[in-house]
Design an enzyme around this catalytic site. Structure first.
Site, PDB file in Angstrom:
ATOM      1  CD  GLU A  52      -3.155   6.217   3.161  1.00 53.72           C
ATOM      2  OE1 GLU A  52      -3.666   5.179   3.616  1.00 53.72           O
ATOM      3  OE2 GLU A  52      -2.236   6.834   3.749  1.00 53.72           O
TER       4      GLU A  52
ATOM      5  NE  ARG B 182       0.598   4.043   6.490  1.00 51.93           N
ATOM      6  CZ  ARG B 182      -0.398   4.616   5.846  1.00 51.93           C
ATOM      7  NH1 ARG B 182      -0.407   5.924   5.639  1.00 51.93           N
ATOM      8  NH2 ARG B 182      -1.413   3.889   5.394  1.00 51.93           N
ATOM      9  CG  ASP B 183       3.729   2.256  11.868  1.00 55.48           C
ATOM     10  OD1 ASP B 183       3.107   2.938  11.023  1.00 55.48           O
ATOM     11  OD2 ASP B 183       3.421   2.230  13.068  1.00 55.48           O
ATOM     12  CD  GLU B 184      -0.791   0.384   6.579  1.00 52.07           C
ATOM     13  OE1 GLU B 184      -1.860  -0.081   6.168  1.00 52.07           O
ATOM     14  OE2 GLU B 184      -0.669   1.562   6.954  1.00 52.07           O
TER      15      GLU B 184
ATOM     16  CG  ASP C 282      -0.153  -0.025   2.542  1.00 55.22           C
ATOM     17  OD1 ASP C 282       0.895  -0.684   2.602  1.00 55.22           O
ATOM     18  OD2 ASP C 282      -0.607   0.591   3.513  1.00 55.22           O
TER      19      ASP C 282
ATOM     20  CG  HIS D 178      -1.326   4.782  -0.341  1.00 57.05           C
ATOM     21  ND1 HIS D 178      -0.541   4.670   0.785  1.00 57.05           N
ATOM     22  CD2 HIS D 178      -2.356   3.936  -0.149  1.00 57.05           C
ATOM     23  CE1 HIS D 178      -1.081   3.799   1.618  1.00 57.05           C
ATOM     24  NE2 HIS D 178      -2.172   3.334   1.062  1.00 57.05           N
TER      25      HIS D 178
END
Length: 750
Positions: A632, A347-349, A343, A653
């Protein structure tokens, strides 16, 4: 594939701090002189990521091997041809393996989930050497190898890497090597493309921020890392922080959430080269602390990293902002097609959200040859779905979220069949089939299609509607509050039911293609029941329940409406678009299809006006704000230059960039008329605001190009086709020409 692809090699680990990247090595005598080596292959894989060297030289250009897969069921191994490395030199051959945490022990996901596949990382390898006399020698990993801490003292995909160059010149204390039991039945040959270094960028600007920090701009939001060579006093610590944007003149790190995105380099006192290849970052800007002396543009470079993909589609037109939008879409795909289709990369993803790809797959397949990359991902999707609760497609693939340890006050959506996200099991193969026409791969994707539709059927009410269970709906509707991204105007069950119709219809087509006639009948009947229920319960005189752009876009684009209602719905959609001042009002579900629905119902001018709008929310608003990738949120950055206050804000994104598919096919005019472009339709549809466009696509049969322009005298179209390719050319005045290969010029008068 045999289960002993790695021979008798054992998976090995070292007893070390989890932040350290251990280095394993062996010096092995060869059975014959190196001059007798006629072949040598290294096969290796890891729970984690590994780097392999022979006699100090890398065995390949790939990085972050073996990548990220559904480790529980598919662990790919790589096969490297290393004959030249082994055949040169003399004496014993030295094999080194450095092991990083990678995705396996990556503390993955968000909100403190810290999802990990296991507590122990490990690596296995076999070096198979073939000699001139036909004999074969195998050097395998086992507990007899040596190990010590490498120069990497900290490594994390989210947080970054620390490299201490002083450790390169000392002998580190030995670490205990242990053999680890790994189920070998999950070993598979690597089928996805490797992750490689690609372009490099030099700084475009270096300056001092208002708080006195040194900032560097590379001019492009990209994914990868910095590479630098530096000399300074021993023990000097250089810290690099990464971010996509600036805010108030400083590095805008809040969107990274808990991800530190911080690399640290400790100098040896000599000339040191650093490249943190056990992590990656999404960034355009960096903050540099501790640099010895003056930092110049020649001091460092940004290295772009993503899975290997060949560029196949190009577009340009008279509107520079649209050209930049396409540039942003291309770079969004580069940044997020890194081992898995993520996605976001910063970041923390950085998870393989299925809904994002469902929206974007068609655009991706035009821009790059994505066949192997997405086929590999779909193999993971099938494995995850077959082993999931309810046998439903997970929201992310690979599904690390099942290992998440979210805090009690954090709620994840229930794990059930979900429209758009689950439909990736069908829509992504549909994009692949359309682009490449590979029937064998289509058949391999069919089992996941069946699982998805079977999981959906449990949530269809007696009305025939998909109106049970939890839905994410039209995610990130621009009118939704920043902290409620699912709070959309579109009724989520209207969205779900249209998606079911599209998926059942294509599944029926696939079943027919691969000879599953009973299934073809089953899915055709499901599609017909769904269509009838939709029109009975959700449509009244062409007005669709919740009366917003997304529901009309989906109903029109997916063909769920009766002919009379379709025309009315198109008129109503155009009215909604005009009433919004041609600003976008759709989220993830509706955005890929709203321009299609307008142009296919005779509202081309409104489609162009929607595309060319510059005020927020719009596709071109981020471009006017200097974006170099797709955002995003429509307003990830607010007009005053501050970052959206929501906790979920990314500047790379690709999902909302799915309008690119419409641009390529409708503005550009290159459309597949049969799977795999075995036949082509060239049908550009000009509209106000663009006076010329040039588009090319390299399909399996060769290069297709279409270039058109308008002037006072009318419309001119130039087409070039591969030899033997049949094309139907449709001109704006309705004239149709049938051609086969070659170069053609066609004109129409106003």
């Amino acid at each position: 594939m045999t289960l002993d692809a790695l021979g008798n090699a054992h998976f090995i680990t070292a007893r070390a701090d989890r932040h350290v990247a251990p280095r394993f090595w062996i010096e092995a005598d060869l059975d014959h002189p190196r001059s007798d080596v006629v072949g040598a292959v290294l096969r290796a894989t890891a729970h984690g990521v590994y780097e392999a060297r022979i006699d100090g030289r890398p065995v390949s250009d790939s990085v972050l091997d073996p990548g990220w897969t559904a480790y529980e069921w598919r662990l790919p191994y790589q096969e490297h041809d290393v004959r030249d490395l082994v055949a040169t030199g003399s004496g014993a051959v030295r094999l080194d393996l450095v092991l990083g945490n990678g995705w396996y022990r990556g503390d993955l996901a968000f909100a403190g989930a810290n999802a990990n596949y296991g507590d122990v990382i490990s690596v296995a390898a076999v070096l198979e050497v073939t000699y001139r006399d036909g004999s074969v020698q195998r050097i395998i990993t086992d507990a007899n190898w040596s190990a010590a801490a490498s120069d990497t003292t900290r490594n994390s995909l989210y947080n970054g890497q620390t490299i201490d160059a002083r450790r390169r010149h000392v002998t580190a204390p030995p670490l205990e090597v242990l053999e680890v039991d790994v189920e070998r039945g999950r070993l598979v040959p690597q089928s996805g493309p490797p992750v490689l270094r690609h372009e490099t960028f030099q700084p475009t600007a270096i300056w001092t921020s208002p708080t006195g920090r040194t900032l560097v701009d590379f001019g492009q939001n990209l994914v990868g890392w910095l590479r630098l060579t530096v000399k300074g006093p021993e023990g000097t610590q250089i810290e690099i922080r990464h971010a996509e944007v600036l805010e108030d003149g400083e590095l805008g790190t809040r969107p990274l959430r808990a991800a530190e995105a911080r690399d640290v380099f400790i100098l040896s006192g000599g000339v040191d080269t650093f490249e943190p290849t056990l992590t990656f970052h999404g960034f355009r800007y960096v903050e540099v602390r501790g640099w010895p002396g003056d930092l110049s543009p020649d001091s460092l470079e940004a290295v772009v990293v993503h899975s290997e993909m060949r560029r196949t589609g190009h577009f340009s037109c008279s509107e520079p902002l649209v050209n930049q939008l396409i540039h942003n879409s291309v770079w969004g795909q580069k940044g997020n097609f890194l081992s898995v289709p993520t996605d976001c990369p910063q970041r923390d993803e950085r998870l393989g959200w299925t809904g994002d790809l469902a929206a974007y797959a068609a655009s991706a397949c035009f821009q790059f040859d994505s066949a192997d990359f997405l086929d590999n991902w779909l193999a993971d999707l099938l494995a995850e779905t077959a082993h999931s609760p309810d046998r439903a497609v997970p929201l992310v693939v690979p599904d690390a979220l099942k290992y998440a340890t979210f805090p009690e006050d954090f709620e994840m959506p229930p794990w059930t069949a979900t429209a758009v996200w689950g439909d990736a099991a069908i829509w992504v193969p549909q994009a692949l089939w359309t682009a490449y026409g590979d029937a064998d791969r289509l058949a391999s994707h069919y089992p996941a299609m069946k699982l998805h539709l079977a999981s959906v059927q449990r949530y269809i009410s007696p009305t025939g509607l998909w109106d049970l269970g939890h839905q994410l709906g039209d995610w990130l509707d621009p009118d939704a509050p920043p902290d409620q991204p699912a709070d959309a105007k579109a009724d989520p069950h209207v969205v779900a039911t249209t998606c079911l119709y599209r998926s059942a219809t294509f599944a029926a087509e696939v079943a027919g293609i691969i000879g599953e006639s009973e299934d073809a009948t089953r899915w055709t009947q499901l599609a017909e029941r769904t269509r009838a229920a939709f029109n009975e319960h959700y449509v009244d005189g062409g007005i669709i329940k919740s009366d917003c752009a997304t529901v009309y876009a989906l109903a029109i684009a997916f063909g769920v409406l009766d002919d009379e209602d379709r025309g009315r719905a198109g008129d109503r959609l155009a009215a909604i678009v005009r009433d919004a001042g041609h600003r976008v009002t759709t989220g993830f579900a509706g955005t890929p299809f709203v321009t299609w629905a307008l142009s296919e119902t005779g509202h081309v001018d409104d489609a162009y006006a929607l595309l060319l709008e510059k005020e927020c929310p719009s596709w071109l608003y981020p471009v006017t704000m200097g974006a170099t990738t797709v955002w995003e949120r429509w307003d990830s950055m607010l007009p005053d230059g501050t970052i959206n206050p929501g906790e979920m804000t990314s500047f790379n994104h690709y999902a909302l960039g799915a309008v690119a598919d419409w641009i390529y096919q409708v503005v550009g005019g290159i459309r597949p008329a049969a799977a795999g472009y075995t036949r082509v339709r060239i049908q550009p549809v000009p509209g106000p605001g663009i006076t010329w466009a040039e588009t090319s696509y390299e399909c399996r049969h060769g290069m297709i190009s279409a270039a058109w322009h308008t002037d006072d005298g009318g419309f001119t179209l130039d087409v070039a086709l591969p030899d033997g390719l049949h094309a139907e050319i449709v001109l704006p005045d309705g004239r149709v020409e049938q051609v086969v290969g070659g170069v053609h010029r066609l004109t129409t008068a106003h």
